[in-house]
Design an enzyme around this catalytic site. Structure first.
Site, PDB file in Angstrom:
ATOM      1  N   ASP A 331       1.069  -1.109   0.103  1.00 43.97           N
ATOM      2  CA  ASP A 331      -0.097  -0.041  -0.010  1.00 43.97           C
ATOM      3  C   ASP A 331       1.021   1.283   0.167  1.00 43.97           C
ATOM      4  O   ASP A 331       2.073   1.010   0.139  1.00 43.97           O
ATOM      5  CB  ASP A 331      -0.946  -0.091   1.109  1.00 43.97           C
ATOM      6  N   GLU A 592     -10.616   6.309   4.527  1.00 48.52           N
ATOM      7  CA  GLU A 592      -9.733   5.618   5.385  1.00 48.52           C
ATOM      8  C   GLU A 592     -10.125   6.049   6.693  1.00 48.52           C
ATOM      9  O   GLU A 592     -10.714   6.216   7.483  1.00 48.52           O
ATOM     10  CB  GLU A 592      -8.161   5.621   5.028  1.00 48.52           C
TER      11      GLU A 592
END
Length: 706
Positions: A331, A592
């Site tokens: 990521d 997020e």
């Protein structure tokens, strides 16, 4: 003598033909599309230096890229994260021009290895101005329609390709077990079986693998790629991308990201091996069988071990047990986050992440060469918004600010750049290999996987994009498909009391209708996070689409008076002589960790609007949110309640069902709690006592027009 002369002439002719054929063949075998992919990979790798191999293992953000950097370091890939764009409201043509420019840089390197360009296309090509914005995954889970999701994957692939991009960081196949998690809307469901079913988006993005495919022999490319077919002897676990109208997909985030404690983003998932395999792993089995090209590793930990540092799961299970043969990607700066604080021991982080089995490290933004980057972008007309490009370094809950002009952009960016950059990653990893801390075999494994995907995608044969594909961006058939998805995603939770007639479907012809709420006429709110920017935006100027209010206005009878008031007081409602009201409220955009929420209350003025309106006239509340929210206190005076999730750009789908052109069919993808004290609570738990259970959803029938 004549026979000898004829034989000599014949031999000479054969030699000439052989020489001509040899001249026609590429000198480098890896450039020959007629060669088996395995052979091409080996031929290319034996020509590569260590530094070139590690360059292929490096992905940099658009803000860090120039054609010169791509050539100098043999960088393997670029990404545009949320809000990382050539310029604000860039056209498809401008995207293609920019990416082709980077590709020319890669092709001019010593070996001419093409780059792969990735983007977070998580609900359509959502970073791109005027792209179709589909409902977020939580809404698609409510449809229970894998074939619809597959069509959405195919439409998304076309819109991604329309901008010259070849790689989508989708789908997210997390199993959200706690709605307090800020990424819950990226999950199709709390139920792993629903998430498994929705992996049909992968053949939509990448292309179908024929049902009669056999295991055992790797897929061989060539013209087959362009035709979108795959040989019957394809091997399970080998990535497959079907042609120039398809993109590489990415199953993420491996693994357990939806099970963290209290839903805290990037936190620890505490679960035993059986639980991990039965809840969080099943969708990966299906993804690999369907030929997914890449897998992204999760920021989270499993029982205290960072996933980016988990050799057992990445190499031992994903690569060796499941036989995944695509590439594994970190990521955004995931390797840096192995330590706390991130990057405090960068050499250790690189060693740990690469040893664990990560093939490509996403580096993010950088300091070195920022002025050269600015000069190149301005020269070519691309005012890259670095503030957005390094989005994850800016704590903004409502989206990222835009620099006033290009000079401000570059000056302001200096103070927030990450101290780690592609050259440091390449130098660090090169040193670790030369010191034999990381074996060369680990590097070769990574690079062979990266090259396999690039060969399968046909990038060596067709690395550049022409402008003929731009018409796919925001095409009407895709918007019609998104509208269908919205209709099927709506979940009807209440529709009158038992003794009262149902309120829905609403009559199109009425004296006067009130439409209220912060989300009624706000395209940004109904699209949510990961729309144009990482955190999303509010308002109606972010992209093209139809708000719910505009959709209602178009749906009702022309003689009906329609009043819009975002937050009316009780007196206004009482004195308005309204036939009924539609109240549209919910959450602001987020993404997020900025969406982590321990309270899960409807933000104000939503509750006030519900109270002022629904205690005085008949009302339907349309809740626009990325997850179940606390609604029980308001249920007694709400006549009808609809969970609309985050429907995206096509608000007409909401009006289609409210007014009875289509019936309600959606089913809850997540358990709806009574109080947050019950959380986490999932179907099958011993303490399961929901307000509405998983799978709940009232139905209505379409109204037959007279």
């Amino acid at each position: 003598m004549g026979k000898v002369r004829s034989l000599f002439v014949g031999l000479l002719l054969l030699c000439c033909l052989a020489a001509a054929a040899a001249m026609a063949e590429p000198k480098e075998k890896y450039k020959d599309p007629n060669q088996p992919i395995g052979f091409r990979i080996r031929d290319l790798m034996k020509r590569m230096t260590l530094e070139e191999k590690i360059g292929q293992m490096t992905q940099i953000d658009l803000s860090a890229a120039t054609p010169e950097i791509m050539k100098k370091y043999s960088i393997g890939s670029i990404l545009s994260g949320g809000g990382s764009v050539p310029k604000v409201q860039a056209t498809a043509e401008e995207w293609i021009e920019m990416i082709n420019g980077f590709q020319h840089g890669s092709l001019s390197s010593r070996l001419g290895i093409p780059l792969i360009y990735g983007i977070d296309a998580v609900h359509g090509n959502n970073n791109i101005y005027k792209a179709t914005i589909f409902p977020h995954n939580i809404g698609l889970g409510a449809t229970r329609d894998p074939e619809l999701v597959k069509k959405i994957g195919a439409a998304t692939a076309l819109e991604v390709r329309a901008t010259g991009i070849t790689y989508a960081f989708a789908p997210c196949i997390a199993v959200c077990r706690d709605p307090r998690w800020g990424r819950c809307y990226e999950s199709y469901s709390e139920d792993p079986e629903i998430v498994r079913a929705m992996t049909e988006i992968i053949p939509g993005l990448q292309g179908d693998i024929p049902a009669n495919s056999r295991k055992g022999v790797p897929y061989v490319g060539g013209n087959v790629i362009i035709k979108g077919d795959i040989p019957a002897n394809s091997r399970k676990g080998v990535p497959y991308v079907g042609g120039k109208d398809k993109v590489a997909a990415c199953a993420k985030h491996f693994v357990g990201d939806g099970g963290t404690i209290r839903g805290i983003n990037e936190n620890n998932t505490i679960i035993d091996w059986h639980g991990l395999l039965s809840i969080h792993m099943p969708a990966y089995y299906n993804s690999i069988i369907k030929g997914v090209a890449t897998v992204m590793v999760s920021y989270s930990s499993w029982n205290g071990v960072k996933m980016h540092d988990n050799y057992q799961l990445i190499t031992g299970f994903l690569k060796n047990t499941l036989k995944f043969r695509g590439f594994v990607i970190s990521d955004w700066q995931g390797i840096d986050k192995i330590t706390s604080p991130p990057g405090v021991n960068y050499t250790y982080s690189v060693q740990a992440g690469i040893h664990a089995g990560i093939d490509i490290s996403v580096i993010g933004a950088f300091i070195e060469g920022w002025w050269e980057k600015a000069t190149w972008c301005l020269k070519h007309g691309f005012g890259v918004n670095v503030i957005q490009s390094v989005r994850k370094l800016i704590p903004s809950p409502i989206g990222l600010s835009i620099a006033k002009d290009r000079s401000d952009m570059w000056e302001n960016s200096l103070s927030i750049m990450t101290p780690f950059n592609h050259s440091e990653f390449i130098d660090t990893l090169t040193d670790l290999v030369k010191k034999k801390v990381i074996p060369l075999s680990r590097i070769d494994d990574a690079v062979s996987r990266i090259l396999r995907v690039k060969f399968i995608m046909g990038l060596f044969e067709d690395p550049l994009t022409d402008l003929s594909v731009v018409t796919h961006l925001g095409a009407q058939p895709h918007r019609d498909l998104a509208r269908e998805a919205v209709r099927k995603s709506l979940v009807l939770l209440k529709n009158g009391e038992n003794a009262d007639p149902p309120l829905l479907p609403l009559p199109k012809k009425a004296d006067k209708i009130l439409v209220a709420g912060t989300h009624a006429n706000n395209l940004g709110n109904q699209c949510g996070g990961w729309t144009i920017t990482w955190q999303g935006l509010q308002g109606n100027n972010l992209t093209a689409g139809t708000t719910i209010f505009s959709a209602i206005s178009a749906a009702i009878d022309p003689s009906t008076e329609l009043v819009l008031h975002e937050n009316p007081d009780a007196e206004f409602v009482k004195s308005g002589n309204f036939s009924y009201a539609v109240v549209v409220v919910g959450e602001p955009p987020y993404a997020e960790g900025y969406g982590d929420n321990l309270n899960l209350t409807i933000p104000e003025p939503g509750p006030t609007t519900i109270t002022n309106v629904c205690t005085n006239i008949k009302c339907v509340v349309v809740l626009v949110s990325g997850r179940p929210l606390l609604i029980q206190p308001y249920l007694p005076f709400i006549e009808a309640l609809v969970a609309a999730w985050l429907p995206g750009s096509e608000g007409q789908g909401v009006a289609d069902v409210l007014f009875g052109d289509y019936g309600f069919t959606g089913k809850l993808p997540h358990t709806w709690f009574k109080t947050v004290e019950q959380l986490p609570m999932n179907y099958g738990d011993a303490h399961y006592d929901p307000l509405f259970p998983l799978g709940f959803g009232l139905t209505t029938k379409a109204v037959v027009a007279e």
